[in-house]
Write a protein that holds these residues in place. Sequence first.
Motif, PDB file in Angstrom:
ATOM      1  N   GLU A  63       2.844   5.761  -3.172  1.00 41.69           N
ATOM      2  CA  GLU A  63       3.966   6.531  -3.722  1.00 41.69           C
ATOM      3  C   GLU A  63       3.858   6.640  -5.244  1.00 41.69           C
ATOM      4  O   GLU A  63       4.133   7.689  -5.821  1.00 41.69           O
ATOM      5  CB  GLU A  63       5.297   5.869  -3.346  1.00 41.69           C
ATOM      6  N   ILE A  64       3.440   5.569  -5.908  1.00 39.70           N
ATOM      7  CA  ILE A  64       3.273   5.589  -7.365  1.00 39.70           C
ATOM      8  C   ILE A  64       2.188   6.588  -7.748  1.00 39.70           C
ATOM      9  O   ILE A  64       2.363   7.392  -8.674  1.00 39.70           O
ATOM     10  CB  ILE A  64       2.958   4.175  -7.890  1.00 39.70           C
ATOM     11  N   ILE A  65       1.082   6.582  -7.028  1.00 39.33           N
ATOM     12  CA  ILE A  65      -0.011   7.531  -7.295  1.00 39.33           C
ATOM     13  C   ILE A  65       0.477   8.957  -7.066  1.00 39.33           C
ATOM     14  O   ILE A  65       0.187   9.868  -7.841  1.00 39.33           O
ATOM     15  CB  ILE A  65      -1.242   7.202  -6.416  1.00 39.33           C
ATOM     16  N   PHE A  66       1.248   9.177  -6.003  1.00 40.70           N
ATOM     17  CA  PHE A  66       1.792  10.500  -5.709  1.00 40.70           C
ATOM     18  C   PHE A  66       2.685  10.986  -6.854  1.00 40.70           C
ATOM     19  O   PHE A  66       2.570  12.113  -7.315  1.00 40.70           O
ATOM     20  CB  PHE A  66       2.585  10.469  -4.390  1.00 40.70           C
ATOM     21  N   TYR A  67       3.586  10.132  -7.340  1.00 40.36           N
ATOM     22  CA  TYR A  67       4.491  10.526  -8.417  1.00 40.36           C
ATOM     23  C   TYR A  67       3.744  10.755  -9.742  1.00 40.36           C
ATOM     24  O   TYR A  67       4.073  11.675 -10.500  1.00 40.36           O
ATOM     25  CB  TYR A  67       5.610   9.493  -8.593  1.00 40.36           C
ATOM     26  N   ILE A  68       2.738   9.952 -10.000  1.00 38.75           N
ATOM     27  CA  ILE A  68       1.931  10.156 -11.211  1.00 38.75           C
ATOM     28  C   ILE A  68       1.201  11.500 -11.130  1.00 38.75           C
ATOM     29  O   ILE A  68       1.177  12.265 -12.097  1.00 38.75           O
ATOM     30  CB  ILE A  68       0.937   8.986 -11.410  1.00 38.75           C
ATOM     31  N   SER A 116       0.831  -1.206   0.000  1.00 35.39           N
ATOM     32  CA  SER A 116       0.000   0.000   0.000  1.00 35.39           C
ATOM     33  C   SER A 116       0.864   1.254   0.000  1.00 35.39           C
ATOM     34  O   SER A 116       0.500   2.276  -0.573  1.00 35.39           O
ATOM     35  CB  SER A 116      -0.963  -0.005   1.182  1.00 35.39           C
ATOM     36  N   ILE A 117       2.034   1.193   0.633  1.00 30.83           N
ATOM     37  CA  ILE A 117       2.937   2.340   0.621  1.00 30.83           C
ATOM     38  C   ILE A 117       3.506   2.543  -0.784  1.00 30.83           C
ATOM     39  O   ILE A 117       3.576   3.657  -1.278  1.00 30.83           O
ATOM     40  CB  ILE A 117       4.081   2.146   1.659  1.00 30.83           C
ATOM     41  N   VAL A 118       3.885   1.484  -1.452  1.00 29.55           N
ATOM     42  CA  VAL A 118       4.423   1.571  -2.811  1.00 29.55           C
ATOM     43  C   VAL A 118       3.346   2.087  -3.759  1.00 29.55           C
ATOM     44  O   VAL A 118       3.609   2.945  -4.611  1.00 29.55           O
ATOM     45  CB  VAL A 118       4.970   0.205  -3.265  1.00 29.55           C
ATOM     46  N   ALA A 119       2.122   1.586  -3.628  1.00 31.01           N
ATOM     47  CA  ALA A 119       1.020   2.026  -4.481  1.00 31.01           C
ATOM     48  C   ALA A 119       0.731   3.501  -4.257  1.00 31.01           C
ATOM     49  O   ALA A 119       0.510   4.257  -5.206  1.00 31.01           O
ATOM     50  CB  ALA A 119      -0.220   1.184  -4.222  1.00 31.01           C
TER      51      ALA A 119
END
Length: 181
Positions: free
Chosen positions: A8-13, A3-6
């Motif tokens: 972070e990916i949403i944040f960067y997108i 959930s942390i990786v997901a």
Amino acid sequence: MESIVASEIIFYIALIILVLILIILILLVLVYILLKKSYSVQKTNRQNYDAEDISFFVSDNENSHNSEETKRKDKNSNSVELQKHPSAYIFLNNQKKIRINSEEFFVGFSKANDLVISEPGVSQTHCKIKSTGNEFYLFDLISQTGTFLNGKKLLRTRELNDWDEIRIGNTLLVFRKIQYI
């Protein structure tokens, strides 16, 4: 962990999308500034027309015919000055009669024009009527909403004929050429 990786990916997108939107906005502002600057340069240079600008509209045969006709009129008339400077009238909304007796007649909302039309959609110097010899030509001067001649948008310089209708915004002008006998 996943959930942390997901997240972070949403944040960067989201961050990439925001940066792209910011770049697009900056490009739009730059294009706007360049277009505005280009328009003002063209607007400044628009009054640099002279007789050469319309010479390509009249063939050499027409030029020689007109000069012969003018010579004949000069011999037969006491008023040579009228022949050199033909004039015409514009009827403003079928009410007001305005004489065109100069080589260039400017129309727009600026008080510096020969005919001032104060209404939305009329540019500072919207169009001009130029006389050369016995002909009159209508020029659109890069106006905002365009100049219309007999119901059609003016895309290039056109010769004016008797009873031609010129529309600028909601204002109707009727062109009347004075004929010399």
